[in-house]
Design a protein around this motif. Structure first.
Motif, PDB file in Angstrom:
ATOM      1  N   GLY A 212      -7.443   3.964   3.124  1.00  0.00           N
ATOM      2  CA  GLY A 212      -7.657   2.683   1.832  1.00  0.00           C
ATOM      3  C   GLY A 212      -8.802   2.967   0.991  1.00  0.00           C
ATOM      4  N   ILE A 213      -9.841   3.734   1.313  1.00  0.00           N
ATOM      5  CA  ILE A 213     -11.258   3.976   0.695  1.00  0.00           C
ATOM      6  C   ILE A 213     -10.808   5.048  -0.407  1.00  0.00           C
ATOM      7  CG2 ILE A 213     -13.359   4.634   1.018  1.00  0.00           C
ATOM      8  CD1 ILE A 213     -12.567   1.820   2.452  1.00  0.00           C
ATOM      9  N   SER A 214     -11.449   4.770  -1.524  1.00  0.00           N
ATOM     10  CA  SER A 214     -11.307   5.982  -2.807  1.00  0.00           C
ATOM     11  C   SER A 214     -11.891   7.147  -2.310  1.00  0.00           C
ATOM     12  CB  SER A 214     -12.185   5.479  -3.870  1.00  0.00           C
ATOM     13  OG  SER A 214     -13.526   5.391  -3.555  1.00  0.00           O
ATOM     14  N   ARG A 215     -11.376   8.072  -3.063  1.00  0.00           N
ATOM     15  CA  ARG A 215     -11.656   9.518  -2.767  1.00  0.00           C
ATOM     16  C   ARG A 215     -13.197   9.605  -2.689  1.00  0.00           C
ATOM     17  NH1 ARG A 215      -9.306  13.221  -7.296  1.00  0.00           N
ATOM     18  NH2 ARG A 215      -7.691  11.696  -6.967  1.00  0.00           N
TER      19      ARG A 215
ATOM     20  N   ASN B  73      -9.052  17.069  -3.602  1.00  0.00           N
ATOM     21  CA  ASN B  73      -7.722  16.836  -4.231  1.00  0.00           C
ATOM     22  C   ASN B  73      -6.866  17.976  -4.517  1.00  0.00           C
ATOM     23  OD1 ASN B  73      -6.251  14.478  -5.383  1.00  0.00           O
ATOM     24  ND2 ASN B  73      -6.605  15.375  -7.393  1.00  0.00           N
TER      25      ASN B  73
ATOM     26  N   LEU C 170     -11.661   6.056   6.903  1.00  0.00           N
ATOM     27  CA  LEU C 170     -11.521   6.494   5.329  1.00  0.00           C
ATOM     28  C   LEU C 170     -10.089   5.692   4.789  1.00  0.00           C
ATOM     29  CD1 LEU C 170     -12.457  10.252   5.809  1.00  0.00           C
ATOM     30  CD2 LEU C 170     -13.863   8.191   5.291  1.00  0.00           C
TER      31      LEU C 170
ATOM     32  N   ALA D 217      -5.090   2.800  -3.578  1.00  0.00           N
ATOM     33  CA  ALA D 217      -6.222   3.294  -4.264  1.00  0.00           C
ATOM     34  C   ALA D 217      -6.135   4.697  -4.794  1.00  0.00           C
ATOM     35  CB  ALA D 217      -7.316   3.252  -2.929  1.00  0.00           C
ATOM     36  N   SER D 218      -4.940   5.333  -4.549  1.00  0.00           N
ATOM     37  CA  SER D 218      -4.757   6.602  -4.768  1.00  0.00           C
ATOM     38  C   SER D 218      -4.459   6.882  -6.089  1.00  0.00           C
ATOM     39  CB  SER D 218      -3.791   7.173  -3.823  1.00  0.00           C
ATOM     40  OG  SER D 218      -3.523   8.521  -4.329  1.00  0.00           O
TER      41      SER D 218
ATOM     42  N   SER E  63     -14.914   7.853   0.211  1.00  0.00           N
ATOM     43  CA  SER E  63     -14.660   8.794   1.216  1.00  0.00           C
ATOM     44  C   SER E  63     -15.548   9.931   1.632  1.00  0.00           C
ATOM     45  CB  SER E  63     -13.293   9.434   1.508  1.00  0.00           C
ATOM     46  OG  SER E  63     -12.283   8.153   1.236  1.00  0.00           O
TER      47      SER E  63
ATOM     48  N   TRP F 222      -9.205  16.316   3.922  1.00  0.00           N
ATOM     49  CA  TRP F 222     -10.683  15.853   4.421  1.00  0.00           C
ATOM     50  C   TRP F 222     -11.100  16.556   5.762  1.00  0.00           C
ATOM     51  CZ3 TRP F 222     -13.220  14.419   0.844  1.00  0.00           C
ATOM     52  CH2 TRP F 222     -12.930  13.437  -0.177  1.00  0.00           C
TER      53      TRP F 222
ATOM     54  N   ASP G  32      -0.115   4.965   1.069  1.00  0.00           N
ATOM     55  CA  ASP G  32      -0.532   6.169   1.760  1.00  0.00           C
ATOM     56  C   ASP G  32      -0.322   5.564   3.569  1.00  0.00           C
ATOM     57  OD1 ASP G  32      -0.927   8.122  -0.004  1.00  0.00           O
ATOM     58  OD2 ASP G  32      -2.974   7.004  -0.444  1.00  0.00           O
TER      59      ASP G  32
ATOM     60  N   ASP H 216       0.693  -1.084  -0.187  1.00  0.00           N
ATOM     61  CA  ASP H 216       0.003  -0.168  -0.032  1.00  0.00           C
ATOM     62  C   ASP H 216       0.944   1.224   0.225  1.00  0.00           C
ATOM     63  OD1 ASP H 216      -2.230   1.630   0.628  1.00  0.00           O
ATOM     64  OD2 ASP H 216      -1.924   1.771   2.615  1.00  0.00           O
TER      65      ASP H 216
ATOM     66  N   ASN I 282      -3.291   9.592  -6.951  1.00  0.00           N
ATOM     67  CA  ASN I 282      -2.097  10.373  -7.071  1.00  0.00           C
ATOM     68  C   ASN I 282      -0.905   9.626  -6.713  1.00  0.00           C
ATOM     69  OD1 ASN I 282      -2.973  13.317  -7.100  1.00  0.00           O
ATOM     70  ND2 ASN I 282      -4.179  12.677  -5.564  1.00  0.00           N
TER      71      ASN I 282
ATOM     72  N   HIS J 229      -3.938  13.280   3.699  1.00  0.00           N
ATOM     73  CA  HIS J 229      -5.345  12.751   3.324  1.00  0.00           C
ATOM     74  C   HIS J 229      -6.142  13.289   4.412  1.00  0.00           C
ATOM     75  CE1 HIS J 229      -5.227  10.798  -0.569  1.00  0.00           C
ATOM     76  NE2 HIS J 229      -4.351   9.813   0.015  1.00  0.00           N
TER      77      HIS J 229
ATOM     78  N   TYR K 299      -5.011  18.503  -1.367  1.00  0.00           N
ATOM     79  CA  TYR K 299      -4.087  17.457  -1.140  1.00  0.00           C
ATOM     80  C   TYR K 299      -2.793  17.753  -1.975  1.00  0.00           C
ATOM     81  CZ  TYR K 299      -2.501  12.608  -0.814  1.00  0.00           C
ATOM     82  OH  TYR K 299      -1.629  11.551  -0.628  1.00  0.00           O
TER      83      TYR K 299
HETATM   84  C1  BG6 Z   1      -5.758   5.625  -0.260  1.00  0.00           C
HETATM   85  C2  BG6 Z   1      -6.017   6.363   1.056  1.00  0.00           C
HETATM   86  O1  BG6 Z   1      -4.565   5.024  -0.470  1.00  0.00           O
HETATM   87  O2  BG6 Z   1      -6.293   6.470  -1.385  1.00  0.00           O
HETATM   88  C3  BG6 Z   1      -7.173   7.129   0.997  1.00  0.00           C
HETATM   89  O3  BG6 Z   1      -5.850   5.355   1.955  1.00  0.00           O
HETATM   90  C4  BG6 Z   1      -7.441   7.916  -0.182  1.00  0.00           C
HETATM   91  O4  BG6 Z   1      -7.289   7.918   2.147  1.00  0.00           O
HETATM   92  C5  BG6 Z   1      -7.371   7.042  -1.328  1.00  0.00           C
HETATM   93  O5  BG6 Z   1      -8.695   8.618  -0.102  1.00  0.00           O
HETATM   94  C6  BG6 Z   1      -7.680   7.719  -2.772  1.00  0.00           C
HETATM   95  O6  BG6 Z   1      -6.658   8.786  -3.019  1.00  0.00           O
HETATM   96  P1  BG6 Z   1      -6.613   9.952  -3.986  1.00  0.00           P
HETATM   97  O7  BG6 Z   1      -5.367  10.447  -3.831  1.00  0.00           O
HETATM   98  O8  BG6 Z   1      -7.061   9.195  -5.449  1.00  0.00           O
HETATM   99  O9  BG6 Z   1      -7.661  10.777  -3.559  1.00  0.00           O
END
Ligand code: BG6
Ligand code: MG
Length: 222
Positions: free
Chosen positions: A44-47, A77, A42, A115-116, A50, A23, A9, A7, A118, A19, A80
């Motif tokens: 590991g959960i998608s934007r 975003n 939140l 899941a990010s 979340s 948020w 983040d 993983d 970024n 994050h 972030y």
């Molecule tokens: C996960 C984080 O890795 O990525 C979450 O734990 C975050 O907190 C998710 O919401 C999505 O990230 P991003 O950068 O696409 O907004």
């Protein structure tokens, strides 16, 4: 053990904190209570998911139209991305650089299951983009963590069977994802969230190839 799937983040670098800050700023604007405890839900959960959880928490989900939600997602975003702008290779969490070197030396494949969206730009800032054999694109997936899809996709792209993989996570949803993928699950940090992990460590500096390999082997012998 043929591959380790990370993983990002909260495991490779402390962007979990960034994050949280982004948020928190959104929640404050919406007058929704937001603290570290709630933030755990939140990780590991998608934007998108979340934001839904935050709005639900404030009883406001029905109040916002699709386009208003889209604006909030863009704003989050932007906050972030301003925070990750300052990331340099010095922001690697303790022990991660060493662990990656050990894995390379042992010819263990290395993948990212974050899941990010970024993630690639963060890996570039950390000067790690070339270390990863596979970086799963979360936009290519149907389901987010805790579904196993992201970890299975990483193993599939690497050409390694899930039982020969270890996954490292700091989030409850991430550990659930690794476990249901049939992999060896390693949890970092928050012990309460990590109770489902096969092996857990308090901090990233406790991780090593030997620790992962011994744990993985013990599980195979069971
Ligand atoms: C996960 C984080 O890795 O990525 C979450 O734990 C975050 O907190 C998710 O919401 C999505 O990230 P991003 O950068 O696409 O907004
Ligand atoms: Mg994480």
């Amino acid at each position: 053990m043929k591959a380790v799937i990370f993983d990002l983040d909260g495991v490779i670098t402390d962007t979990a904190e960034l994050h949280f800050l982004a948020w928190k700023r959104i929640a404050e604007q919406l007058h929704i209570p937001f603290d570290r405890d709630f933030n755990e839900r939140l990780k590991g959960i998608s934007r998108e998911e979340s934001l839904e959880r935050i709005l639900d928490h404030g009883g406001l989900s029905a109040t916002y139209s699709k386009s208003a939600k889209r604006d909030l997602l863009v704003m989050k975003n932007q906050y972030y991305q301003k925070l990750i702008d300052n990331i340099t290779p010095r922001d690697l969490l303790p022990g991660i650089g060493r662990l990656l070197c050990e894995l390379e030396k042992e010819r263990i494949k290395i993948a990212l299951a974050s899941a990010s969206r970024n993630a690639p730009s963060i890996l570039k800032r950390l000067d790690l983009i070339n270390v990863f054999d596979v970086i799963v694109d979360p936009a290519s997936l149907k389901k987010g963590k805790p579904d196993p899809e992201i970890f299975l996709a990483a193993a599939g792209h690497l050409g390694v069977s899930p039982v020969d993989c270890a996954g490292i996570e700091d989030a409850e949803a991430g550990i659930a994802s690794i476990k249901s993928a049939g992999m060896f699950a390693v949890g970092v940090g928050n012990e309460r969230a990590m109770h489902e992990a096969d092996l857990s460590v308090r901090q990233t500096s406790d991780l090593s190839f030997d620790l992962l390999y011994e744990g993985w082997k013990r599980r195979m012998e069971r």
